[in-house]
Design a protein around this motif. Sequence first.
Motif, mmCIF file in Angstrom:
data_model
loop_
_atom_site.group_PDB
_atom_site.id
_atom_site.type_symbol
_atom_site.label_atom_id
_atom_site.label_comp_id
_atom_site.label_asym_id
_atom_site.label_seq_id
_atom_site.Cartn_x
_atom_site.Cartn_y
_atom_site.Cartn_z
ATOM 1 N N VAL A 200 0.846 -1.183 0.000
ATOM 2 C CA VAL A 200 0.000 0.000 0.000
ATOM 3 C C VAL A 200 0.889 1.244 0.000
ATOM 4 C CG1 VAL A 200 -1.830 -1.228 1.213
ATOM 5 C CG2 VAL A 200 -0.208 0.141 2.517
ATOM 6 N N GLU A 201 0.268 2.403 -0.034
ATOM 7 C CA GLU A 201 1.031 3.651 -0.059
ATOM 8 C C GLU A 201 1.234 4.185 1.352
ATOM 9 O OE1 GLU A 201 0.823 8.157 -2.021
ATOM 10 O OE2 GLU A 201 -0.813 6.726 -2.342
ATOM 11 N N ALA A 202 2.467 4.578 1.670
ATOM 12 C CA ALA A 202 2.743 5.259 2.932
ATOM 13 C C ALA A 202 2.566 6.757 2.717
ATOM 14 C CB ALA A 202 4.160 4.963 3.400
ATOM 15 N N GLN A 203 1.765 7.376 3.585
ATOM 16 C CA GLN A 203 1.513 8.808 3.476
ATOM 17 C C GLN A 203 1.710 9.473 4.832
ATOM 18 O OE1 GLN A 203 -2.599 8.753 1.719
ATOM 19 N NE2 GLN A 203 -1.588 9.710 -0.028
ATOM 20 N N THR A 204 1.820 10.795 4.815
ATOM 21 C CA THR A 204 1.733 11.515 6.072
ATOM 22 C C THR A 204 0.281 11.454 6.546
ATOM 23 O OG1 THR A 204 1.186 13.627 5.029
ATOM 24 C CG2 THR A 204 3.541 13.112 5.339
ATOM 25 N N ILE A 205 0.050 11.725 7.816
ATOM 26 C CA ILE A 205 -1.319 11.723 8.322
ATOM 27 C C ILE A 205 -2.153 12.749 7.577
ATOM 28 C CG2 ILE A 205 -2.744 12.243 10.347
ATOM 29 C CD1 ILE A 205 -0.478 11.017 12.064
ATOM 30 N N GLU A 206 -1.585 13.903 7.336
ATOM 31 C CA GLU A 206 -2.309 14.971 6.631
ATOM 32 C C GLU A 206 -2.681 14.543 5.215
ATOM 33 O OE1 GLU A 206 0.532 15.294 8.268
ATOM 34 O OE2 GLU A 206 -0.132 16.456 10.014
ATOM 35 N N ALA A 207 -1.739 13.908 4.530
ATOM 36 C CA ALA A 207 -2.005 13.478 3.148
ATOM 37 C C ALA A 207 -3.052 12.370 3.117
ATOM 38 C CB ALA A 207 -0.708 13.007 2.489
ATOM 39 N N LEU A 208 -3.002 11.465 4.070
ATOM 40 C CA LEU A 208 -3.986 10.391 4.101
ATOM 41 C C LEU A 208 -5.382 10.957 4.328
ATOM 42 C CD1 LEU A 208 -3.627 6.924 5.745
ATOM 43 C CD2 LEU A 208 -5.668 8.283 6.203
ATOM 44 N N LEU A 209 -5.492 11.919 5.243
ATOM 45 C CA LEU A 209 -6.803 12.515 5.516
ATOM 46 C C LEU A 209 -7.337 13.296 4.318
ATOM 47 C CD1 LEU A 209 -6.261 13.734 9.193
ATOM 48 C CD2 LEU A 209 -7.620 11.784 8.419
ATOM 49 N N ALA A 210 -6.438 13.771 3.467
ATOM 50 C CA ALA A 210 -6.865 14.519 2.284
ATOM 51 C C ALA A 210 -7.036 13.627 1.054
ATOM 52 C CB ALA A 210 -5.835 15.613 1.978
ATOM 53 N N ASN A 211 -6.721 12.353 1.181
ATOM 54 C CA ASN A 211 -6.756 11.437 0.038
ATOM 55 C C ASN A 211 -8.207 11.221 -0.411
ATOM 56 O OD1 ASN A 211 -6.681 9.180 -1.703
ATOM 57 N ND2 ASN A 211 -4.893 8.352 -0.652
ATOM 58 N N PRO A 212 -8.555 11.626 -1.642
ATOM 59 C CA PRO A 212 -9.954 11.527 -2.082
ATOM 60 C C PRO A 212 -10.418 10.093 -2.314
ATOM 61 C CG PRO A 212 -8.557 12.225 -3.896
ATOM 62 C CD PRO A 212 -7.682 12.221 -2.673
ATOM 63 N N HIS A 213 -9.493 9.148 -2.352
ATOM 64 C CA HIS A 213 -9.854 7.746 -2.586
ATOM 65 C C HIS A 213 -10.147 6.990 -1.297
ATOM 66 C CE1 HIS A 213 -8.697 8.392 -6.745
ATOM 67 N NE2 HIS A 213 -7.509 8.801 -6.342
ATOM 68 N N ILE A 214 -9.960 7.661 -0.169
ATOM 69 C CA ILE A 214 -10.194 7.017 1.120
ATOM 70 C C ILE A 214 -11.543 7.457 1.681
ATOM 71 C CG2 ILE A 214 -9.422 6.904 3.526
ATOM 72 C CD1 ILE A 214 -6.559 6.987 2.501
ATOM 73 N N ASP A 215 -12.400 6.491 1.973
ATOM 74 C CA ASP A 215 -13.729 6.755 2.530
ATOM 75 C C ASP A 215 -13.783 6.522 4.036
ATOM 76 O OD1 ASP A 215 -15.194 7.051 -0.127
ATOM 77 O OD2 ASP A 215 -14.343 5.033 -0.332
ATOM 78 N N ILE A 216 -13.074 5.480 4.506
ATOM 79 C CA ILE A 216 -13.054 5.119 5.920
ATOM 80 C C ILE A 216 -11.614 5.133 6.401
ATOM 81 C CG2 ILE A 216 -13.585 3.355 7.654
ATOM 82 C CD1 ILE A 216 -15.590 2.147 5.726
ATOM 83 N N VAL A 217 -11.396 5.737 7.570
ATOM 84 C CA VAL A 217 -10.061 5.709 8.178
ATOM 85 C C VAL A 217 -10.138 4.856 9.439
ATOM 86 C CG1 VAL A 217 -8.165 7.028 9.170
ATOM 87 C CG2 VAL A 217 -9.462 7.965 7.254
ATOM 88 N N VAL A 218 -9.227 3.885 9.520
ATOM 89 C CA VAL A 218 -9.140 3.008 10.677
ATOM 90 C C VAL A 218 -8.148 3.609 11.665
ATOM 91 C CG1 VAL A 218 -8.595 0.686 11.494
ATOM 92 C CG2 VAL A 218 -9.693 1.007 9.267
ATOM 93 N N ASN A 219 -8.605 3.837 12.882
ATOM 94 C CA ASN A 219 -7.810 4.486 13.926
ATOM 95 C C ASN A 219 -7.192 3.418 14.828
ATOM 96 O OD1 ASN A 219 -6.771 5.982 16.048
ATOM 97 N ND2 ASN A 219 -8.676 7.056 16.518
ATOM 98 N N LEU A 220 -5.890 3.175 14.648
ATOM 99 C CA LEU A 220 -5.178 2.156 15.429
ATOM 100 C C LEU A 220 -4.134 2.787 16.339
ATOM 101 C CD1 LEU A 220 -4.603 -0.600 12.702
ATOM 102 C CD2 LEU A 220 -6.559 -0.260 14.224
ATOM 103 N N THR A 221 -4.382 4.006 16.783
ATOM 104 C CA THR A 221 -3.460 4.683 17.684
ATOM 105 C C THR A 221 -3.656 4.155 19.114
ATOM 106 O OG1 THR A 221 -5.063 6.471 18.022
ATOM 107 C CG2 THR A 221 -3.461 6.749 16.235
#
Length: 377
Positions: free
Chosen positions: A51-72
């Motif tokens: 998969v692609e490694a992104q910064t948190i900011e870039a992942l949150l702005a990624n238009p192809h992502i609908d659901i974010v899994v929070n594993l913090t």
Amino acid sequence: MTGELGVGIIGCGNISTTYFTLSPLFKGIKVIACADINPAAAEIRAAEFGVEAQTIEALLANPHIDIVVNLTIPDAHFPVSKMILEVGKHVYSEKPLVLSLEQGEQLRGIATASNLKVGCAPDTFLGGAHQLARDYIDQGKIGRVTSGTCHVMSPGMEMWHPNPDFFFLPGGGPILDLGPYYIADLVNLIGPVKRVAALTSMANASRTITSEPRKGEVIPVETPTNIHALLEFQNGATVTLSASWDVWSHNHANMELYGTEGSLFVPDPNFFGGTVSASGRDKDIQPLETWDHPFSVPNQEHKQGMMANYRTAGLADMALAILDGRDARCSLERALHGVDVMVSILKSGEEGRFIELTTTCTQPAALGIEEARALLR
């Protein structure tokens, strides 16, 4: 929307490998990117799972992502989930959802206003063993459930986890770490809780790590590690729950439920499979006949042998629920009720009184054989 939602993962620690490994089993979801406060951790997982490694900011702005899994870590669940909702994406969080009802209500408010969904682990109650137990109860085989016992007890986490600190700080402890599995399964089997009472303590003010790479390091204990709770359910059933990291060994069963016509013996809610046994009024305890549930099939090698592990089933069910416009089984409503139960147990231990819950929920829809198959690719 199409028939598949793009998924991003924030938090690339130990638990992330489970989501990366098992998510391809399910319909409705495709993990496409990951991020971590430590970029190197995200790079490692991205290379490992394609998969692609992104910064948190870039992942949150990624238009192809609908659901974010929070594993913090648990203490970060609320701010990270809030941030995800505020950029317009659905959230699926590891347990516990949040560390207070106030935090949960904030998430609910944001999600409702933005027409977004929030889901939360654990999803182990969707396993074949626990759904077999649910089916047995729903058929009235043990009559009306009147009482029960649950025990989840061990010496602690510092003996195997590489970084066990957070387990012993506020937001950790056995009730917030392991309680979600038991409470989610009890809600699945019995329904919502009405009030709780508890006695809480800790055996030691510090712990010595015996796992690598920090073996010998001493860490503080700032949350109860020994909890004995009493749960009264809205249907009148009463269940004891013992959760402790101060017990070296014991012979208690994980979960037993007692009804007007018999008893039911449920395996560890931390896992999807296991043997379900029952007795009637004849007191003859026998294992139930296994059924052809797909989430009973052993699919991973563990130190105990081959076991069934279908974590991310809850995430997939949530994605398909979003697409189909139905209620997700691992819903915000049930996760928030679970938080209410757990924080009320800890509050009762501090104040020495019964605590009436301020939330409620419905039982999740049962996940029978065909419904489970419908989640798989």
